[in-house]
Each structure stands twice: as structure tokens, then as C-alpha cells.
Design a protein around this motif. Structure first.
Motif, PDB file in Angstrom:
ATOM      1  N   ALA A 179      92.849  68.800  42.383  1.00  0.00           N
ATOM      2  CA  ALA A 179      92.012  67.600  42.283  1.00  0.00           C
ATOM      3  C   ALA A 179      92.446  66.688  43.432  1.00  0.00           C
ATOM      4  N   SER A 180      92.289  65.389  43.267  1.00  0.00           N
ATOM      5  CA  SER A 180      92.736  64.475  44.320  1.00  0.00           C
ATOM      6  C   SER A 180      94.254  64.364  44.280  1.00  0.00           C
ATOM      7  N   GLY A 181      94.873  64.301  45.456  1.00  0.00           N
ATOM      8  CA  GLY A 181      96.319  64.183  45.537  1.00  0.00           C
ATOM      9  C   GLY A 181      96.809  64.498  46.933  1.00  0.00           C
ATOM     10  N   ALA A 182      98.080  64.212  47.172  1.00  0.00           N
ATOM     11  CA  ALA A 182      98.690  64.482  48.475  1.00  0.00           C
ATOM     12  C   ALA A 182      98.826  65.988  48.684  1.00  0.00           C
ATOM     13  N   LYS A 183      98.598  66.459  49.901  1.00  0.00           N
ATOM     14  CA  LYS A 183      98.750  67.872  50.262  1.00  0.00           C
ATOM     15  C   LYS A 183      99.970  68.008  51.167  1.00  0.00           C
ATOM     16  N   PHE A 184     100.705  69.107  51.009  1.00  0.00           N
ATOM     17  CA  PHE A 184     101.938  69.272  51.775  1.00  0.00           C
ATOM     18  C   PHE A 184     102.272  70.747  51.939  1.00  0.00           C
ATOM     19  N   MET A 185     103.209  71.021  52.866  1.00  0.00           N
ATOM     20  CA  MET A 185     103.724  72.357  53.116  1.00  0.00           C
ATOM     21  C   MET A 185     105.248  72.301  53.191  1.00  0.00           C
ATOM     22  N   ASN A 186     105.875  73.484  53.244  1.00  0.00           N
ATOM     23  CA  ASN A 186     107.321  73.512  53.461  1.00  0.00           C
ATOM     24  C   ASN A 186     107.691  72.721  54.709  1.00  0.00           C
ATOM     25  N   ASN A 187     108.851  72.079  54.650  1.00  0.00           N
ATOM     26  CA  ASN A 187     109.411  71.257  55.735  1.00  0.00           C
ATOM     27  C   ASN A 187     108.785  69.876  55.822  1.00  0.00           C
ATOM     28  N   ASP A 188     107.942  69.516  54.857  1.00  0.00           N
ATOM     29  CA  ASP A 188     107.458  68.136  54.748  1.00  0.00           C
ATOM     30  C   ASP A 188     108.399  67.343  53.841  1.00  0.00           C
TER      31      ASP A 188
ATOM     32  N   ASP B 206     105.651  80.936  52.461  1.00  0.00           N
ATOM     33  CA  ASP B 206     105.309  80.696  53.867  1.00  0.00           C
ATOM     34  C   ASP B 206     103.812  80.434  54.002  1.00  0.00           C
ATOM     35  N   ASP B 207     103.470  79.392  54.713  1.00  0.00           N
ATOM     36  CA  ASP B 207     102.079  79.005  54.988  1.00  0.00           C
ATOM     37  C   ASP B 207     101.305  78.565  53.739  1.00  0.00           C
ATOM     38  N   GLU B 208     101.989  78.428  52.605  1.00  0.00           N
ATOM     39  CA  GLU B 208     101.320  77.948  51.385  1.00  0.00           C
ATOM     40  C   GLU B 208     101.154  76.434  51.457  1.00  0.00           C
ATOM     41  N   ILE B 209     100.046  75.943  50.940  1.00  0.00           N
ATOM     42  CA  ILE B 209      99.802  74.512  50.831  1.00  0.00           C
ATOM     43  C   ILE B 209      99.915  74.118  49.366  1.00  0.00           C
ATOM     44  N   GLY B 210     100.726  73.115  49.093  1.00  0.00           N
ATOM     45  CA  GLY B 210     100.839  72.584  47.740  1.00  0.00           C
ATOM     46  C   GLY B 210     100.215  71.203  47.664  1.00  0.00           C
ATOM     47  N   TRP B 211     100.174  70.665  46.451  1.00  0.00           N
ATOM     48  CA  TRP B 211      99.622  69.330  46.292  1.00  0.00           C
ATOM     49  C   TRP B 211     100.353  68.618  45.165  1.00  0.00           C
ATOM     50  N   GLY B 212     100.167  67.286  45.126  1.00  0.00           N
ATOM     51  CA  GLY B 212     100.893  66.525  44.116  1.00  0.00           C
ATOM     52  C   GLY B 212     100.296  65.148  43.922  1.00  0.00           C
ATOM     53  N   SER B 213     101.110  64.269  43.412  1.00  0.00           N
ATOM     54  CA  SER B 213     100.682  62.914  43.061  1.00  0.00           C
ATOM     55  C   SER B 213     100.002  62.213  44.240  1.00  0.00           C
ATOM     56  N   THR B 214      99.025  61.399  43.909  1.00  0.00           N
ATOM     57  CA  THR B 214      98.384  60.562  44.932  1.00  0.00           C
ATOM     58  C   THR B 214      99.343  59.495  45.448  1.00  0.00           C
ATOM     59  N   GLU B 215     100.475  59.312  44.769  1.00  0.00           N
ATOM     60  CA  GLU B 215     101.434  58.275  45.146  1.00  0.00           C
ATOM     61  C   GLU B 215     102.521  58.779  46.083  1.00  0.00           C
TER      62      GLU B 215
ATOM     63  N   ILE C 180     103.594  59.657  49.982  1.00  0.00           N
ATOM     64  CA  ILE C 180     103.326  59.650  51.418  1.00  0.00           C
ATOM     65  C   ILE C 180     104.005  60.888  51.990  1.00  0.00           C
ATOM     66  N   VAL C 181     103.252  61.706  52.730  1.00  0.00           N
ATOM     67  CA  VAL C 181     103.787  62.934  53.306  1.00  0.00           C
ATOM     68  C   VAL C 181     104.238  62.652  54.734  1.00  0.00           C
ATOM     69  N   MET C 182     105.459  63.066  55.060  1.00  0.00           N
ATOM     70  CA  MET C 182     106.029  62.848  56.394  1.00  0.00           C
ATOM     71  C   MET C 182     106.429  64.195  56.984  1.00  0.00           C
ATOM     72  N   ARG C 183     105.977  64.471  58.185  1.00  0.00           N
ATOM     73  CA  ARG C 183     106.309  65.724  58.859  1.00  0.00           C
ATOM     74  C   ARG C 183     106.727  65.431  60.293  1.00  0.00           C
ATOM     75  N   MET C 184     107.904  65.935  60.700  1.00  0.00           N
ATOM     76  CA  MET C 184     108.400  65.680  62.050  1.00  0.00           C
ATOM     77  C   MET C 184     107.519  66.370  63.087  1.00  0.00           C
ATOM     78  N   LYS C 185     107.363  65.737  64.229  1.00  0.00           N
ATOM     79  CA  LYS C 185     106.668  66.372  65.347  1.00  0.00           C
ATOM     80  C   LYS C 185     107.529  67.527  65.886  1.00  0.00           C
ATOM     81  N   ASN C 186     106.944  68.377  66.703  1.00  0.00           N
ATOM     82  CA  ASN C 186     107.483  69.705  66.980  1.00  0.00           C
ATOM     83  C   ASN C 186     108.917  69.740  67.480  1.00  0.00           C
TER      84      ASN C 186
END
Length: 451
Positions: free
Chosen positions: A307-316, A339-348, A350-356
Motif C-alpha cells: 500500500a502507501s509507504g516508504a520503499k527501500f533496499m539493502n544498504n539504505d 539481493d535487488d529486493e525492494i521492501g516497504w514500510g511505514s510512511t513515517e 525517511i529513506v537515506m542512501r549514500m551516493k556511489n
């Protein structure tokens, strides 16, 4: 008074059969853990059970063949509670521990306040805490316990205290009361509606089964051996996270040079990166309550329709943005997906991912950094009680950006830390599952320890 078994509560036996432990050395704890753990887990998976101790069916004896007895908790320990007054908070003095400071077999001193030495002495006239006492939460969240395995220097308020003066007896009572059956009986005895509690009378009369003394000690040693290993792994992970934080502060803050590039967080972190999941499909879900305030690892994720919520991957990194979760420190590093799986969670989240060019774990270290958290908290918006930090504001957090060669050095130092934290966490989960499987079987006599 002690009693023979749960089926014959009128038949008395000598009190000495319930009190005390013969101090013996169990040299086979690790071997026993492996053997009985395999047996218990196998019976759990197959749905079969190891036969429990036989009991006679008449009304005359009804005593377990293996000699197990039932006693009241008040026969085994001096059961009392802490002060009911509310001593004033002081800057200096001694800590005052209440039920809310007891969690997962530990005392959280970080959230306790101090009272004056005069109040401390007054409280301790009623309920001084000694080494090997068991503290029991009686109000609010009921049934949390801790064995005081150090020389205590604090007072208690509205906390049950079971004084045995015996390390091994305290261990038995602690594990017995942790069992699902004991917890169910505890919660069936609760009083109150707005704020529930359990009375001292109910605690003193609480029935506890006691095996023969050497078996009692052996069972407690098996369970405490598992807890000791779990605690060691938790401490290792706290040390690893602390080391990583020290490295981050050293490279990005303490040794920052004037000639370094002046930047903002948006220069090194992608906030809420774009990931796609189809509405209604099954995907791994992480709830806010599964994110911890004091570690990067999480548990309790499961498959759920998207449903609605934050989306994330490993290393986020997931940063809780809403009050009070942000202030309490809820933050997680995602390492539990495929590997390469996308998960999701609470709308609350904030997802942070480092640049390369940055190690992924740096996003977690940033999110744990107190100055960054203070900035996030200071920029929360919204109505009282539902305030939130916004990713657009966090992007503007100013930071000195190290040159690439310095970043590479930090990346190298961080390479081994997240995998070790993950491996330790997986071991913790395995050991906790084994302990929780063994606990009811050992305490009921369904699985036996070789003496």
C-alpha cells in the motif's frame, strides 16, 4: 508453605524441599545446550512432544515421579516492593528505578533520574536492593524482570523485589516467571482498568514448580548460558557501532580541514530514492515498532500487500521522522532483504542512501549523529504531538566534504563492520529462538538435562 504439585495443592511438604540450591559445577552446559536444543527444536518442528513426567491419578499423593514440587513464590523469596512516594529529581544523588526502566532483562539507567541522598536512604529503609535480587515490574508494563547481578547503588519505586540471597535460586525464579505459562497466569491476576497492576499478595501466592536441587541448577545454567552468549553478541555489536561512529566523527567532523569542500547533506546522500512496487503485490514490510532506538538491526519484518509507504533496499538507512520516534532515536540499517529486493514500510520513514563513492553504512552513522538529529528535531513541523521532520529540510544540513582519498580510507575501515554486525545479529536470533523453544520444555520437565 510448599505444595506437592499443581494437581494437589492441599498436600503439604517440608519447606526445606523448596528453598536453597546445592552449589554444583555443571561442566556440560554447552554440550547440554546442543543436545537438548536439537531435541526440543525437532519436537517443535514435527509437532510431537517429549513425554512429560508421569503423575499418579489418585487424590492421595499426586506427586511427580521426578520429584518436582510446587511452592509459593513467597516461600522461596522475601517479596516486597519499592517506595510509593515520588522523591524529587536532583542533579546529583542516586538513581531511582521504576517499572518503565526494566526491559529485556536489563535496567535502563539512561532514562532514570536521580534523587537526593536523604531520599535515597529513606527509600532504602523500606526496600533496599541487594545483589541477586530480582526486580519485577508491577505497574503498567507488567512482568518485565531483571536479576541484579552487580552491587546495586540505586533505589526503586513501584517495583516488586524478590530477595533470595542466592544467585542460583534467583535464576530459577527468573526463568520460571519468564515462561509463557507463568506470564499468562501473571496477566490473569492483574487488577485495575486505566492502569493495570499486580498486588504483592498475588505475587507472594504465585505458584512455582521446583525440581530437585541439582536439576534446578543445571536447567538455570543451560538457560543462563544462552542468555550470556546473546548478551555477549549484543555487546559486540554495540562496540562495533561505537567504533564506526568514532571513525565517522574523526573523518567528517574532528579532523575536518578548512580547505575541504563546504557542502550540504544533499551532496552526499540521496533522500527517499525512487523505488517501484506494484500496489497489492506481496513484498517485505517493516513496521515502525520493529525499528530500535539503540541498534541498526531489526526483526519482525514480514510479507504484506503493498500500500502507501516508504520503499527501500539493502544498504539504505531508515530514519523515523515523526515525534516521538525521531526524538527516541528509532533508526535502522537495511540488510535483511534479498539481493535487488525492494521492501516497504511505514510512511513515517525517511529513506537515506549514500551516493556511489561513499560506503553505504555512512548513511546510518549520519542518522545516528547527535548534531544531525538535533537539526532534524529542530526543523520538525506540524501540530503538537504529530510533528515530523521533512527530507527537504534534512538535505540542507551543512557538512564539510572530505577529499576522495580520505573518503576511500574511511570506506576501507568500514568494510568489515556491517557484515560482522549482521552475522552477530543472525546468531542472536538463532540463540533466542533456541532459548524460547527450550524455556517451556525445560521448566515443565518435558525436556530433561543430564545431571
Amino acid at each position: 508453605m510448599c505444595r506437592s504439585s499443581p494437581l494437589d495443592r492441599s498436600r503439604g511438604i517440608p519447606k526445606d524441599n523448596c528453598a536453597g540450591i546445592v552449589p554444583t559445577q555443571n561442566q556440560k552446559v554447552n554440550e547440554a545446550v546442543g543436545n537438548i536444543g536439537s531435541e526440543a527444536l525437532a519436537s517443535q518442528k514435527s509437532g510431537t512432544k517429549v513425554p512429560p513426567p508421569n503423575k499418579t491419578n489418585g487424590t492421595d499423593t499426586l506427586v511427580s515421579d521426578n520429584g518436582w514440587r510446587e511452592c509459593k513464590l513467597g516461600d522461596l523469596a522475601d517479596v516486597r516492593d519499592g517506595t510509593h512516594d515520588s522523591p524529587k529529581e536532583t542533579v546529583d544523588g542516586k538513581y531511582l528505578i521504576t517499572s518503565k526502566h526494566i526491559k529485556n532483562g536489563k535496567i535502563d539507567f539512561s532514562k532514570a533520574y536521580k534523587i537526593s541522598l536523604d531520599d535515597f536512604a529513606l527509600v532504602n529503609k523500606r526496600s533496599k536492593v541487594d545483589k541477586y535480587d530480582i526486580l519485577f515490574s508491577m505497574i503498567g508494563t507488567i512482568g518485565e524482570m531483571v536479576i541484579v547481578d552487580f552491587e546495586p547503588d540505586f533505589a526503586i519505586k513501584n517495583v516488586g523485589i524478590f530477595k533470595t540471597r542466592d544467585k542460583d535460586l534467583s535464576k530459577w525464579i527468573y526463568y520460571y516467571l519468564k515462561s509463557n505459562d507463568a506470564q499468562a497466569e501473571i496477566h490473569s491476576s492483574l487488577k485495575g482498568s486505566t492502569q493495570q497492576y499486580i498486588t504483592l499478595g498475588d505475587l507472594r501466592n504465585f505458584p512455582i514448580q521446583i525440581p530437585p536441587l541439582e536439576e534446578q541448577k543445571a536447567i538455570a545454567e543451560v538457560l543462563s548460558s544462552l542468555d550470556d552468549k546473546i548478551d555477549l553478541l549484543h555487546r559486540q555489536n554495540r562496540t562495533l557501532e561505537s567504533l564506526a561512529q568514532t571513525l565517522f566523527r574523526q573523518w567528517f567532523i574532528e579532523e575536518a580541514k578548512e580547505e575541504w569542500e563546504a557542502g550540504v547533506m544533499d551532496d552526499i546522500v540521496d533522500f527517499n530514492p525512487s523505488y517501484k512496487l506494484k500496489q497489492g503485490e506481496l513484498a517485505t514490510y517493516l513496521a515502525m515498532e520493529s525499528v530500535q532506538t539503540d541498534r541498526s538491526s531489526v526483526n519482525g519484518w514480514y510479507k504484506r500487500e503493498v500500500a502507501s509507504g516508504a520503499k527501500f533496499m539493502n544498504n539504505d538507512t531508515l530514519l523515523a521522522r515523526i515525534t516521538p520516534s525521531l526524538e527516541n532515536g528509532k533508526t535502522a540499517f537495511v540488510d535483511f532483504l534479498e539481493d535487488d529486493e525492494i521492501g516497504w514500510g511505514s510512511t513515517e520513514f525517511i529513506v537515506m542512501r549514500m551516493k556511489n563513492r561513499y560506503h553505504p553504512f555512512i548513511s546510518y552513522l549520519i542518522a545516528r549523529n547527535q548534531d544531525f538529529r538535533d537539526f532534524a528535531i529542530g526543523n520538525m513541523t506540524g501540530s503538537t504531538g504529530r510533528q515530523r521532520a521533512q527530507a527537504e529540510d534534512l538535505k540542507k544540513y551543512e557538512i564539510a566534504i572530505p577529499p576522495f582519498d580520505e573518503i576511500q580510507k574511511l570506506n576501507k575501515h568500514l568494510e568489515l563492520i556491517p557484515p560482522k554486525i549482521k552475522a552477530n545479529w543472525q546468531q542472536i536470533q538463532t540463540l533466542e529462538n533456541l532459548r524460547d523453544t527450550l524455556l517451556p520444555k525445560l521448566l515443565s520437565g518435558e525436556v530433561r538435562v543430564e545431571i
